[in-house]
Design a protein around this motif. Structure first.
Motif, PDB file in Angstrom:
ATOM      1  N   THR A  27       0.789  -1.234   0.000  1.00 27.80           N
ATOM      2  CA  THR A  27       0.000   0.000   0.000  1.00 27.80           C
ATOM      3  C   THR A  27       0.819   1.280   0.000  1.00 27.80           C
ATOM      4  N   GLU A  28       2.135   1.154  -0.053  1.00 26.90           N
ATOM      5  CA  GLU A  28       2.937   2.367  -0.158  1.00 26.90           C
ATOM      6  C   GLU A  28       4.253   2.074  -0.846  1.00 26.90           C
ATOM      7  N   SER A  71       6.065   8.429   0.591  1.00 26.93           N
ATOM      8  CA  SER A  71       5.787   6.999   0.434  1.00 26.93           C
ATOM      9  C   SER A  71       4.375   6.694  -0.072  1.00 26.93           C
ATOM     10  N   LYS A  72       3.532   7.705  -0.155  1.00 25.09           N
ATOM     11  CA  LYS A  72       2.166   7.507  -0.640  1.00 25.09           C
ATOM     12  C   LYS A  72       1.811   8.396  -1.826  1.00 25.09           C
ATOM     13  N   THR A  73       2.780   9.215  -2.307  1.00 24.71           N
ATOM     14  CA  THR A  73       2.412  10.225  -3.298  1.00 24.71           C
ATOM     15  C   THR A  73       3.413  10.333  -4.443  1.00 24.71           C
ATOM     16  N   GLY A 114      -4.091   4.377  -7.777  1.00 24.94           N
ATOM     17  CA  GLY A 114      -4.256   5.448  -6.807  1.00 24.94           C
ATOM     18  C   GLY A 114      -5.358   6.407  -7.189  1.00 24.94           C
ATOM     19  N   HIS A 141      -2.276   9.785  -5.126  1.00 24.64           N
ATOM     20  CA  HIS A 141      -2.188   9.172  -3.794  1.00 24.64           C
ATOM     21  C   HIS A 141      -2.231   7.653  -4.012  1.00 24.64           C
ATOM     22  N   ILE A 142      -1.131   6.976  -3.702  1.00 19.85           N
ATOM     23  CA  ILE A 142      -0.999   5.541  -3.960  1.00 19.85           C
ATOM     24  C   ILE A 142      -1.884   4.729  -3.012  1.00 19.85           C
ATOM     25  N   GLU A 143      -2.670   3.830  -3.601  1.00 17.29           N
ATOM     26  CA  GLU A 143      -3.488   2.887  -2.841  1.00 17.29           C
ATOM     27  C   GLU A 143      -2.862   1.487  -2.861  1.00 17.29           C
ATOM     28  N   LYS A 144      -2.361   1.079  -4.036  1.00 20.40           N
ATOM     29  CA  LYS A 144      -1.744  -0.240  -4.201  1.00 20.40           C
ATOM     30  C   LYS A 144      -0.580  -0.124  -5.175  1.00 20.40           C
TER      31      LYS A 144
END
Length: 183
Positions: A27-28, A71-73, A114, A141-144
């Motif tokens: 997830t990140e 880590s999420k973007t 995302g 925005h990363i989801e997977k």
């Protein structure tokens, strides 16, 4: 009946996936995905139009043209194109996006999913101001995210120079469009 119409019918045709194939979706962004993305000069982006149809568009640039913000973007500048704005229009109403990162010569690809948003704030625009600021930045925005095996690239011999097709196979893009649109 030859048409598959349920998940049960589909799943009955295949073995269960290996546990690693299931658990590799995270997830990140982690170190290997970050390295891959920073070195990728090419990505296919998938969006969905207002009628629910999938749309895929290539994007390319110098390695690192898609920036890892955290880590999420992820973020990338919209570069000049044909001004159809298909992907951007899709993202306004359907913000879900898929990305498939590729690096020439490497068989593995990185797949990401995302939620995308379009931005014009100066801080983001300034990250991509070489030589001039873009009109907007797409932020995801990363989801997977997962690494995908190299089998398809290997079978297609995509990076094998000997398998490349002579460009003379097709006329220029301009000629193709003229042929398709002339009456």
């Amino acid at each position: 009946m030859s048409q598959i119409t349920s998940l049960e019918q589909l799943e009955a045709l295949y073995d269960q996936p290996h546990p690693l194939a299931v658990s590799k979706e995270i997830t990140e962004l982690e170190q290997h995905a970050v390295t891959f993305i920073k070195n990728s000069p090419f990505v296919l982006i998938s969006t969905t139009d207002k009628n629910g149809f999938a749309d895929i568009s290539p994007r390319g640039g110098e390695a690192g043209f898609i920036r890892v913000l955290d880590s999420k973007t992820l973020a990338f500048a919209d570069s000049a194109g044909n001004n159809r704005l298909d992907s951007l229009k899709n993202l306004v109403t359907q913000p879900e996006m898929g990305l498939l990162f590729m690096i020439p010569g490497i068989g593995e690809v990185v797949r990401a999913k995302g939620i995308a948003s379009l931005h014009r704030d100066e801080d983001l625009l300034s990250l991509f101001s070489d030589p001039k600021p873009p009109k907007l930045v797409v932020k995801i925005h990363i989801e997977k995210i997962l690494f995908h095996c190299p089998k398809a690239i290997a079978i297609a011999k995509l990076w094998n120079v000997e398998s490349h097709v002579d460009r003379a196979l097709l006329p220029s893009l301009l000629r193709i469009i003229q042929d398709q649109t002339s009456e």
